[in-house]
Design a protein around this motif. Structure first.
Motif, PDB file in Angstrom:
ATOM      1  N   SER A 184       0.794  -1.132  -0.093  1.00  0.00           N
ATOM      2  CA  SER A 184       0.081  -0.154   0.126  1.00  0.00           C
ATOM      3  C   SER A 184       0.888   1.112   0.142  1.00  0.00           C
ATOM      4  O   SER A 184       0.586   2.218  -0.859  1.00  0.00           O
ATOM      5  CB  SER A 184      -0.912  -0.163   1.090  1.00  0.00           C
ATOM      6  OG  SER A 184      -1.810   1.197   1.382  1.00  0.00           O
ATOM      7  N   LEU A 199       2.541   1.700  -3.506  1.00  0.00           N
ATOM      8  CA  LEU A 199       1.186   2.284  -4.463  1.00  0.00           C
ATOM      9  C   LEU A 199       1.189   3.583  -4.311  1.00  0.00           C
ATOM     10  O   LEU A 199       0.941   4.368  -5.133  1.00  0.00           O
ATOM     11  CB  LEU A 199       0.279   1.269  -4.159  1.00  0.00           C
ATOM     12  CG  LEU A 199       0.142  -0.276  -4.833  1.00  0.00           C
ATOM     13  CD1 LEU A 199      -1.157  -0.769  -4.460  1.00  0.00           C
ATOM     14  CD2 LEU A 199       0.082   0.013  -6.306  1.00  0.00           C
ATOM     15  N   ASP A 200       1.154   4.155  -2.957  1.00  0.00           N
ATOM     16  CA  ASP A 200       0.831   5.602  -2.759  1.00  0.00           C
ATOM     17  C   ASP A 200       2.044   6.382  -3.078  1.00  0.00           C
ATOM     18  O   ASP A 200       1.608   7.480  -3.913  1.00  0.00           O
ATOM     19  CB  ASP A 200       0.666   5.637  -1.276  1.00  0.00           C
ATOM     20  CG  ASP A 200      -0.629   5.358  -0.829  1.00  0.00           C
ATOM     21  OD1 ASP A 200      -1.487   5.086  -1.628  1.00  0.00           O
ATOM     22  OD2 ASP A 200      -0.666   5.087   0.361  1.00  0.00           O
ATOM     23  N   ARG A 201       3.185   5.907  -3.108  1.00  0.00           N
ATOM     24  CA  ARG A 201       4.481   6.822  -3.692  1.00  0.00           C
ATOM     25  C   ARG A 201       4.673   6.743  -5.186  1.00  0.00           C
ATOM     26  O   ARG A 201       4.699   7.452  -5.938  1.00  0.00           O
ATOM     27  CB  ARG A 201       5.825   6.119  -3.258  1.00  0.00           C
ATOM     28  CG  ARG A 201       5.855   6.152  -1.682  1.00  0.00           C
ATOM     29  CD  ARG A 201       5.712   7.650  -1.333  1.00  0.00           C
ATOM     30  NE  ARG A 201       6.518   8.706  -2.172  1.00  0.00           N
ATOM     31  CZ  ARG A 201       6.087   9.721  -2.419  1.00  0.00           C
ATOM     32  NH1 ARG A 201       4.848  10.398  -2.061  1.00  0.00           N
ATOM     33  NH2 ARG A 201       6.642  10.658  -3.030  1.00  0.00           N
ATOM     34  N   GLN A 202       3.999   5.312  -5.889  1.00  0.00           N
ATOM     35  CA  GLN A 202       4.039   5.292  -7.334  1.00  0.00           C
ATOM     36  C   GLN A 202       2.883   6.209  -7.828  1.00  0.00           C
ATOM     37  O   GLN A 202       3.118   7.009  -8.776  1.00  0.00           O
ATOM     38  CB  GLN A 202       3.673   3.724  -7.645  1.00  0.00           C
ATOM     39  CG  GLN A 202       3.563   3.559  -9.089  1.00  0.00           C
ATOM     40  CD  GLN A 202       3.092   2.138  -9.501  1.00  0.00           C
ATOM     41  OE1 GLN A 202       2.222   1.617  -8.867  1.00  0.00           O
ATOM     42  NE2 GLN A 202       3.317   1.643 -10.634  1.00  0.00           N
ATOM     43  N   THR A 203       1.838   6.509  -7.331  1.00  0.00           N
ATOM     44  CA  THR A 203       0.851   7.332  -7.688  1.00  0.00           C
ATOM     45  C   THR A 203       1.259   8.603  -7.459  1.00  0.00           C
ATOM     46  O   THR A 203       0.990   9.348  -8.478  1.00  0.00           O
ATOM     47  CB  THR A 203      -0.488   7.052  -6.817  1.00  0.00           C
ATOM     48  OG1 THR A 203      -0.980   5.626  -7.003  1.00  0.00           O
ATOM     49  CG2 THR A 203      -1.698   7.976  -7.296  1.00  0.00           C
ATOM     50  N   ALA A 204       1.668   9.206  -6.576  1.00  0.00           N
ATOM     51  CA  ALA A 204       2.324  10.266  -6.443  1.00  0.00           C
ATOM     52  C   ALA A 204       3.547  10.679  -7.308  1.00  0.00           C
ATOM     53  O   ALA A 204       3.225  11.765  -8.108  1.00  0.00           O
ATOM     54  CB  ALA A 204       2.846  10.728  -5.069  1.00  0.00           C
ATOM     55  N   GLN A 251       3.966   9.293 -10.631  1.00  0.00           N
ATOM     56  CA  GLN A 251       3.093   9.155 -11.817  1.00  0.00           C
ATOM     57  C   GLN A 251       2.422  10.470 -12.156  1.00  0.00           C
ATOM     58  O   GLN A 251       2.333  11.006 -13.165  1.00  0.00           O
ATOM     59  CB  GLN A 251       2.378   8.056 -12.010  1.00  0.00           C
ATOM     60  CG  GLN A 251       3.225   6.689 -12.166  1.00  0.00           C
ATOM     61  CD  GLN A 251       2.327   5.467 -12.226  1.00  0.00           C
ATOM     62  OE1 GLN A 251       1.201   5.607 -12.020  1.00  0.00           O
ATOM     63  NE2 GLN A 251       2.699   4.331 -12.468  1.00  0.00           N
ATOM     64  N   GLY A 252       1.772  10.972 -10.861  1.00  0.00           N
ATOM     65  CA  GLY A 252       1.079  12.354 -10.982  1.00  0.00           C
ATOM     66  C   GLY A 252       2.063  13.302 -11.335  1.00  0.00           C
ATOM     67  O   GLY A 252       1.619  14.331 -11.811  1.00  0.00           O
ATOM     68  N   SER A 277       7.551   2.814 -11.178  1.00  0.00           N
ATOM     69  CA  SER A 277       6.711   1.405 -11.090  1.00  0.00           C
ATOM     70  C   SER A 277       7.593   0.985  -9.758  1.00  0.00           C
ATOM     71  O   SER A 277       8.248   1.399  -8.978  1.00  0.00           O
ATOM     72  CB  SER A 277       7.283   0.329 -11.971  1.00  0.00           C
ATOM     73  OG  SER A 277       8.823   0.112 -12.165  1.00  0.00           O
TER      74      SER A 277
END
Length: 791
Positions: A685, A688-693, A695-696, A702
């Motif tokens: 989790s 995933l939070d860091r990947q989302t940030a 990518q944003g 990845s």
């Protein structure tokens, strides 16, 4: 290429307040407390306490003058420089001539005490009879010491200054133990004041003679101000160091005087020892009366007085004091050889001495001619005079020097006070320097009663100096202008300076391009600038300004490195001149208030031994006052596939931010990797939070997580399997260096991975010593747990 070429040279300020306090204490305690206390007791009796206290009061007037001038003009040369500024070069020549001789004579005092103590040990404790008279043996050992330490200074050995600090702490420990035990003995006595009556057995004249004899013990502030160019925040720290060291030293001398008179028992054994021991250096009480007092016995023992007193109070006390005195004498000899040669060097630079005094050795970078001549002068004085007369001559020379300095302070304050920036201003101007002049003059005049020979030596030396000035130096002054201290080579700043500065430390031309590329990318990412630097080191025996003569190669190195700075990045360059590479880089980052330091790393040469990353890098890691990136530059010109192992925390967040500076190209990918024994949902989790940030923010990111007991091996295997060319890691350990400031996992990865590795440390200033201590304990426990896991 950067748009503006900014090139200058700066001197590294590496000495802290504690460093120069220790320097001053070492100079004032030195060999003097072990040698002169017995001699002084023989002159003043119990009033030795008053003599030490009055010396402290008299000295404080000149100490205030040195504190003011040292804070306003923190340059090498000390009193010589100030007299030159205030009174002109003819007067400066005389002050330098006296100062050179005074430091050399002080060195003679220390080597004579060394010879006396060594002679007593080998003849009294080991029963060795070389068939020579004690005074001859003393002179031979003294000559051996001056030869060795002249050679040490000639070679520019850095170890000499480190050993000197250790000796200072050691001698202070021994003296404090002596004081504590002595005071305990004194308190337990039924009548502790009996030995203090009469207090003035030799009258007021005895007090004045003891003051003159021991005045050399209170002039250590001369050496403190000599190091002004190398002190951090000199305007504040030089005055503090002078007053703190004076307070400590005067207190110690008074307490030693109390213990000597009050705690030492007048036993038949001590009297017999005094009768059988001839003071090699010249006793102040050559004949003991039938019923002597303690102070008379101490005076007859001369330079052995403190050692014999310690024999009553401490187990093996006499031998312990003799050994401590030997070490202290050698440390003080090194300091005085250093100071004497610097004065000679300064006068050579000023063209009032022959140019050879200012020559710098091509290999060792030391003022070798000045060192050799100063060593020769020390040796000559030691051979010609007994110890007591050497001490008297040194005291008188310093008194005459301080007369000139006190008057110079009045002139400088009146004529240049508005131009100077003071860190300390002496009160009650001009009465403080006037009191300094009057008290030094009276003490010097009265000193004739104790040692006419000292006055004859002083007058002879001054007359020789006057003759040399008119025959040689005056003509050279007319031919030349005043030599100015070397400062910046040039000073140009970028038209627009940016608030975020990246310092790129360069030492190897082969890695310069990669380091500059890293620094430029990070600077662009933060809308900042880069400062390219390299360090020229000079030994402690050489004035820092001489380092400017050795910057040619470094200037060329930085000029070449500037080619790699993109046009849109403001860039500056500076050659830093200092004693130590690590300290110089830390100093530069602090002076320039930089946000990030980048430096290269070649890997460990001896993995099993501390230091962890190397002495220089370890110091920088521990002390840099900003963020830090250490780069092993063995990868491609542009990273394409970056692996970022992470466990969270500020260091990981910092290196993640650094990594984003390299991902402005969509062809660059970044993988966040978590390695632990347990692959949990919480970890996934978080990733995933860091990947989302990321990518944003437009980063091609990845995530991955694996379980492993050996974390460093797992990271390397994952990187090689995924064909990653670069690994970036944050530091996972806290502020402890013994095991690894970087953390042994990051270090192992950096050592073993074949590609490029960037190790990042986020700067976390600790406001509270308690918090620092608790964090250190926590980090040690975490590290122990990590080791147990791997086992």
């Amino acid at each position: 290429m950067a748009s503006i070429d900014d090139m200058d040279a700066e001197f590294a300020r590496e000495l802290s307040l504690l460093d120069i306090i220790v320097l001053g204490i070492g100079a004032m305690i030195g060999g003097s407390i072990f040698v002169l206390t017995g001699l002084a007791a023989g002159e003043a009796g119990p009033a030795i306490i008053l003599a030490f206290a009055l010396n402290g009061i008299i000295t404080i007037f000149t100490a205030m003058v040195y504190a003011e001038l040292g804070s306003a003009i923190p340059e090498p040369g000390g009193g010589y420089l100030w007299v030159r500024e205030a009174l002109g070069r003819p007067h400066a020549f005389l002050s330098g001539w006296i100062s050179w001789f005074a430091h050399a004579v002080a060195g003679s005092l220390y080597i004579l005490s060394f010879g006396s103590f060594v002679t007593l040990i080998i003849t009294g404790y080991f029963g060795f009879d070389p068939g020579l008279a004690p005074v001859t043996l003393q002179k031979l050992f003294a000559l051996l010491a001056v030869i060795v330490f002249t050679y040490v200074n000639y070679r520019g050995a850095k170890e000499a200054s480190r050993v000197e600090n250790l000796v200072t702490f050691f001698q202070l420990s021994i003296v404090l133990v002596f004081i504590i035990v002595g005071l305990m003995v004194l308190i337990r006595q039924p009548n502790p004041t009996v030995d203090f009556d009469p207090f003035l057995p030799q009258g007021v004249g005895g007090v004045f003679l003891a003051m003159g004899l021991t005045f050399i013990a209170f002039e250590g502030y001369e050496i403190i101000v000599q190091s002004g160019r190398e002190v951090v925040n000199p305007r504040e720290n030089i005055p503090k160091a002078i007053f703190y060291s004076m307070l400590i030293v005067v207190t110690i001398y008074i307490l030693v005087g109390i213990v000597l008179i009050g705690a030492v028992q007048l036993t038949p054994g001590l009297v017999e020892t005094a009768q059988q021991t001839d003071s090699i250096g010249g006793s102040t009480v050559p004949e003991l009366p039938a019923d002597p007092a303690v102070w008379q016995v101490l005076g007859h023992l001369g330079e052995f007085g403190l050692a014999q007193a310690a024999g009553q109070l401490l187990p093996y006390g006499t031998l312990l004091i003799l050994v401590t005195g030997i070490l202290s004498a050698l440390a003080a000899l090194n300091a005085t050889t250093f100071s004497s040669s610097r004065v000679g060097y300064a006068m050579g630079q000023d063209r009032v001495f022959p140019d050879s005094f200012s020559y710098i050795h091509a290999k060792y970078r030391t003022p070798h001619i000045s060192i050799l001549l100063s060593g020769g002068l020390i040796a000559v004085m030691a051979v010609l005079l007994p110890l007591a007369q050497v001490a008297a001559a040194a005291d008188l020379m310093f008194l005459l020097l301080f007369l000139q300095v006190n008057y110079s302070m009045i002139k400088i304050r009146r004529e240049r006070g508005d131009e100077l920036t003071y860190g300390y201003i002496a009160p009650l101007f001009p009465y403080i320097p006037i009191l300094g002049i009057i008290t030094k003059l009276l003490l010097a005049m009265y000193f004739f009663n104790y040692s006419p020979l000292a006055w004859y030596i002083a007058i002879g030396w001054i007359l020789a100096g006057v003759g040399l000035f008119f025959v040689y130096s005056r003509g050279r002054i007319r031919e030349t202008e005043i030599a100015r201290e070397t400062r910046a080579i040039s000073e140009e700043r970028a038209l627009v300076e940016r608030p975020y500065q990246v310092v790129v430390a360069i030492s190897n031309p082969e890695t310069a391009k990669r380091l500059v590329t890293f620094g430029s990318r990070i600077a662009r990412h933060h809308n900042g600038e880069v400062l390219l630097t390299t360090v020229v080191t000079v030994p402690v025996q050489t004035p820092l300004e001489e380092g400017a003569n050795y910057i040619t190669n470094q200037r060329e190195l930085l000029a070449e490195a500037m080619r790699y700075v993109p046009e849109d990045i403001p860039a500056h360059r500076v050659v830093t001149i200092g004693r130590n590479v690590g300290r110089s880089i830390v100093n530069l980052a602090q002076e320039r208030d930089s946000e990030l330091v980048i430096l290269g790393w070649r890997g460990r040469s001896k993995p099993t031994k501390p230091p962890i990353l190397g002495t220089t890098i370890d110091y920088i890691v521990e002390n840099t006052p900003c963020d830090l990136v250490i780069a092993k530059t063995e990868g491609p010109n542009t990273p394409r596939n970056i692996l970022l192992p992470t466990v969270g925390g500020p260091h990981a967040a910092f290196i993640e931010n650094i990594a984003t500076a390299f991902t402005d190209d969509e062809r660059v990918s970044l993988t966040l990797l978590y390695v632990d024994e347990n692959d949990t949902d919480a970890v996934e989790s978080l990733l995933l939070d860091r990947q989302t940030a990321l990518q944003g923010s437009g980063v091609n990111a990845s995530i991955a997580s694996i379980s492993a007991t050996n974390v460093s091996e797992a990271i390397i295997q994952f990187a090689e399997a995924g064909e990653y060319d670069t690994i970036m890691m944050g530091i996972t350990r806290g502020r402890i260096l013994q095991r690894s400031e970087i953390g042994h996992i990051a270090e192992d990865v950096g050592e073993q991975f074949s590609g490029e590795v960037l190790l990042g440390k986020y700067y976390q200033p600790l406001q509270s010593p308690l918090i620092q201590w608790l964090r250190k304990r926590r980090d040690e426990q975490e590290e122990l747990t990590e080791e147990n896991r791997e086992l």
